[in-house]
Write a protein that holds these residues in place. Structure first.
Motif, PDB file in Angstrom:
ATOM      1  N   GLY A  25       0.818  -1.208   0.000  1.00 30.67           N
ATOM      2  CA  GLY A  25       0.000   0.000   0.000  1.00 30.67           C
ATOM      3  C   GLY A  25       0.851   1.258   0.000  1.00 30.67           C
ATOM      4  N   LEU A  26       1.920   1.249   0.775  1.00 27.85           N
ATOM      5  CA  LEU A  26       2.786   2.417   0.891  1.00 27.85           C
ATOM      6  C   LEU A  26       3.398   2.794  -0.457  1.00 27.85           C
ATOM      7  CD1 LEU A  26       4.003   4.249   3.236  1.00 27.85           C
ATOM      8  CD2 LEU A  26       6.020   2.806   3.055  1.00 27.85           C
ATOM      9  N   CYS A  27       3.717   1.813  -1.274  1.00 31.50           N
ATOM     10  CA  CYS A  27       4.428   2.064  -2.531  1.00 31.50           C
ATOM     11  C   CYS A  27       3.537   2.029  -3.771  1.00 31.50           C
ATOM     12  CB  CYS A  27       5.556   1.056  -2.696  1.00 31.50           C
ATOM     13  SG  CYS A  27       6.858   1.218  -1.448  1.00 31.50           S
ATOM     14  N   ALA A  28       2.268   1.668  -3.614  1.00 34.89           N
ATOM     15  CA  ALA A  28       1.408   1.506  -4.787  1.00 34.89           C
ATOM     16  C   ALA A  28       1.231   2.797  -5.575  1.00 34.89           C
ATOM     17  CB  ALA A  28       0.047   0.955  -4.365  1.00 34.89           C
ATOM     18  N   ASP A  29       1.248   3.944  -4.896  1.00 35.58           N
ATOM     19  CA  ASP A  29       1.063   5.248  -5.556  1.00 35.58           C
ATOM     20  C   ASP A  29       2.330   6.100  -5.509  1.00 35.58           C
ATOM     21  OD1 ASP A  29      -1.509   4.728  -6.293  1.00 35.58           O
ATOM     22  OD2 ASP A  29      -2.463   6.020  -4.813  1.00 35.58           O
ATOM     23  N   ILE A  30       3.471   5.495  -5.320  1.00 35.72           N
ATOM     24  CA  ILE A  30       4.692   6.265  -5.082  1.00 35.72           C
ATOM     25  C   ILE A  30       5.079   7.146  -6.276  1.00 35.72           C
ATOM     26  CG2 ILE A  30       6.311   4.491  -5.883  1.00 35.72           C
ATOM     27  CD1 ILE A  30       8.095   5.280  -3.460  1.00 35.72           C
ATOM     28  N   SER A  54       0.485   2.165 -11.708  1.00 32.55           N
ATOM     29  CA  SER A  54       0.951   0.969 -11.007  1.00 32.55           C
ATOM     30  C   SER A  54       2.195   0.397 -11.670  1.00 32.55           C
ATOM     31  CB  SER A  54      -0.154  -0.093 -10.969  1.00 32.55           C
ATOM     32  OG  SER A  54      -1.269   0.367 -10.224  1.00 32.55           O
ATOM     33  N   SER A  55       2.240   0.437 -12.991  1.00 31.82           N
ATOM     34  CA  SER A  55       3.406  -0.079 -13.712  1.00 31.82           C
ATOM     35  C   SER A  55       4.670   0.680 -13.343  1.00 31.82           C
ATOM     36  CB  SER A  55       3.155   0.024 -15.223  1.00 31.82           C
ATOM     37  OG  SER A  55       4.271  -0.426 -15.952  1.00 31.82           O
ATOM     38  N   LEU A  56       4.550   2.020 -13.260  1.00 33.07           N
ATOM     39  CA  LEU A  56       5.723   2.820 -12.891  1.00 33.07           C
ATOM     40  C   LEU A  56       6.064   2.631 -11.412  1.00 33.07           C
ATOM     41  CD1 LEU A  56       7.868   4.777 -13.792  1.00 33.07           C
ATOM     42  CD2 LEU A  56       6.265   6.669 -13.409  1.00 33.07           C
ATOM     43  N   SER A  57       5.044   2.493 -10.574  1.00 28.54           N
ATOM     44  CA  SER A  57       5.298   2.250  -9.147  1.00 28.54           C
ATOM     45  C   SER A  57       6.033   0.938  -8.933  1.00 28.54           C
ATOM     46  CB  SER A  57       3.978   2.246  -8.365  1.00 28.54           C
ATOM     47  OG  SER A  57       3.419   3.546  -8.294  1.00 28.54           O
ATOM     48  N   VAL A  58       5.738  -0.059  -9.759  1.00 29.62           N
ATOM     49  CA  VAL A  58       6.446  -1.340  -9.671  1.00 29.62           C
ATOM     50  C   VAL A  58       7.930  -1.140  -9.977  1.00 29.62           C
ATOM     51  CG1 VAL A  58       6.758  -3.594 -10.773  1.00 29.62           C
ATOM     52  CG2 VAL A  58       4.475  -2.828 -10.132  1.00 29.62           C
ATOM     53  N   ARG A  74       6.694   9.605 -15.997  1.00 27.16           N
ATOM     54  CA  ARG A  74       8.043   9.078 -15.805  1.00 27.16           C
ATOM     55  C   ARG A  74       9.079  10.201 -15.711  1.00 27.16           C
ATOM     56  NH1 ARG A  74      10.708   4.327 -16.701  1.00 27.16           N
ATOM     57  NH2 ARG A  74       8.746   3.346 -17.320  1.00 27.16           N
ATOM     58  N   SER A  75       8.873  11.284 -16.470  1.00 25.90           N
ATOM     59  CA  SER A  75       9.869  12.361 -16.538  1.00 25.90           C
ATOM     60  C   SER A  75       9.800  13.339 -15.366  1.00 25.90           C
ATOM     61  CB  SER A  75       9.711  13.140 -17.851  1.00 25.90           C
ATOM     62  OG  SER A  75       8.448  13.809 -17.893  1.00 25.90           O
ATOM     63  N   LEU A 111      13.838   8.783  -8.118  1.00 26.73           N
ATOM     64  CA  LEU A 111      13.622   7.448  -7.571  1.00 26.73           C
ATOM     65  C   LEU A 111      14.076   6.360  -8.540  1.00 26.73           C
ATOM     66  CD1 LEU A 111      10.083   8.088  -6.041  1.00 26.73           C
ATOM     67  CD2 LEU A 111      12.172   7.621  -4.749  1.00 26.73           C
ATOM     68  N   LEU A 112      13.802   6.557  -9.820  1.00 31.59           N
ATOM     69  CA  LEU A 112      14.184   5.562 -10.816  1.00 31.59           C
ATOM     70  C   LEU A 112      15.691   5.514 -11.044  1.00 31.59           C
ATOM     71  CD1 LEU A 112      11.348   6.165 -13.417  1.00 31.59           C
ATOM     72  CD2 LEU A 112      11.751   4.032 -12.167  1.00 31.59           C
ATOM     73  N   ALA A 113      16.325   6.707 -10.966  1.00 35.43           N
ATOM     74  CA  ALA A 113      17.778   6.756 -11.174  1.00 35.43           C
ATOM     75  C   ALA A 113      18.530   6.154 -10.001  1.00 35.43           C
ATOM     76  CB  ALA A 113      18.223   8.199 -11.399  1.00 35.43           C
TER      77      ALA A 113
END
Length: 427
Positions: free
Chosen positions: A175-180, A201-205, A245-246, A253-255
């Protein structure tokens, strides 16, 4: 303040001083690099513990040195981060304006002791703790939203013993990360569903994977958009995947800036063996959390939000949208709404006897007195000819429960007699 993969860095003395004193770090953490003057000479060596006398010395020497104060990720600093994050999450329970969550946990005081441990241990790794500490400091309202989703997800599984390793922790983290990834333009405040929820959700994953979260959590976040329920009154947000994403926070977070490095404390590493059973429970807990939080976004009547939401949720459980073994213990926490819950379960049980499910529709909910066929299956033997019901106004959001009923004429269903009989007996 700058959060890096190795710890926390300050370039302002007053900010550094406030941080050290506000979070009770005096004597427990040390500078990871020396303090040097503008000529490159060392004034204070590295690994010197931060104590009150050191702060006074630095204050007296201000202007004579390069203001760069670095705290390495020691066990003491990690302990502090866990405590601060846990306190911030628990504050969402104590906030009485956060009625449903407040009600869910306050009615279960015996769970609170274990709750503190579950949340604190959830921030088990340095990347995870640093990422959420950064969000807490810079985007408090967003942190509150992520915490609420985590608490709702945990709230459905903490009510009973599952004997599944990490199931409570994983449910909270899912739940904490589902909308990160949803900070951009306040997306997290908007209604999410269908393709929009699939994209977020795909990006949160991806981000959750970067944080090193276990596969059970990644699977739950990625799979929970398949939940088939409507949110009456919701205007689903439009999501552009590339723009999302940008966004700077997502890029950060992604980097992995501030996230790479040691994945966890030596004494608190995650179990790497995947558990299908745990994954199923975590997924269900996240589906429940999503249902609740999306309904809360569009609920205008805050005074009775818990009762209305609970009745809607109970009805959806009885119609098979959620697993009863996971949902019912959560529903049973709300003892004061037993009468309303019992009645809506009765209504759903009669509707479930429909020969053309889910056409049978008790009206108006939750105090139903009639049953109509919303899909107009005139070939059904239970249609009562000559007694069509005319709905002249749309139901309010509370009455929708499960799906919307449009204005129009509908045939009456003979199941209405059984509904009246069961209501009479229950009364």
């Amino acid at each position: 303040m700058k959060i890096t993969s190795t710890g926390i860095e300050f370039i302002d003395f007053n900010e550094f001083k406030r941080f050290a004193t506000d979070y009770d770090l005096l004597g427990s953490v040390a500078l990871s690099e020396p303090i040097i003057d503008k000529n490159g000479n060392i004034l204070i060596k590295e690994k010197v513990a931060i104590k009150e006398n050191l702060l006074k010395k630095l204050e007296a020497m201000e202007g004579k040195y390069i203001p760069s104060f670095k705290l390495g990720m020691s066990r003491d600093l990690m302990r502090m981060l866990k405590q601060v994050l846990t306190k911030a999450v628990l504050a969402r329970i104590n906030d009485r304006s956060n009625e449903f969550i407040n009600h869910l946990y306050e009615q279960n005081a015996e769970k609170m002791a274990s709750l503190i441990g579950i949340i604190q241990n959830s921030f088990y790794s340095k990347p995870l703790a640093l990422a959420f500490f950064k969000i807490l400091l810079n985007h408090k309202e967003f942190f509150n939203h992520l915490s609420d989703l985590g608490l709702l997800s945990l709230g459905s599984v903490i009510q009973k013993q599952y004997n599944l390793k990490m199931v409570n922790r994983y449910s909270f983290l899912a739940g904490l990360c589902a909308d990160i990834c949803t900070f951009k333009d306040g997306i997290y405040k908007q209604s999410l569903g269908g393709q929009s929820l699939g994209r977020t959700s795909s990006l949160s994953v991806e981000i959750a994977r970067k944080l090193g979260l276990p596969e059970e959590i990644l699977s739950a976040i990625g799979s929970h958009p398949i939940a088939k329920f409507e949110i009456p009154g919701a205007v689903i947000a439009e999501i552009n995947s590339e723009e999302l994403r940008s966004h700077p926070l997502n890029q950060d977070l992604l980097a992995g800036s501030a996230l790479d490095g040691d994945s966890g404390d030596d004494d608190d590493n995650e179990d790497s063996e995947f558990s299908g059973e745990t994954s199923e429970v975590v997924l269900e807990s996240l589906k429940i959390a999503r249902y609740v939080i999306e309904n809360l976004k569009v609920t205008a009547d805050r005074d009775t939000v818990s009762e209305k939401l609970l009745v809607m949720f109970t009805y959806s459980v009885e119609r098979g949208l959620f697993r009863k073994d996971i949902a019912d213990p959560m529903i049973n926490c709300f003892k004061e709404f037993d009468v309303a819950i019992k009645k809506i379960r009765l209504v759903a049980s009669v509707e479930n006897k429909c020969k053309f499910p889910p056409s049978a529709w008790a009206y108006p909910k939750p105090k139903s007195a009639q049953i109509l066929c919303k899909d107009r299956n005139y070939q059904c033997p239970w249609i009562v000819n000559g007694w069509d019901l005319k709905i002249i106004t749309a139901q309010d959001p509370f009455g929708y429960i499960g799906t919307a009923l449009s204005v129009g004429t509908y045939p009456k269903c003979a199941l209405e007699e059984e509904l009246h009989e069961k209501v009479k007996i229950s009364d």
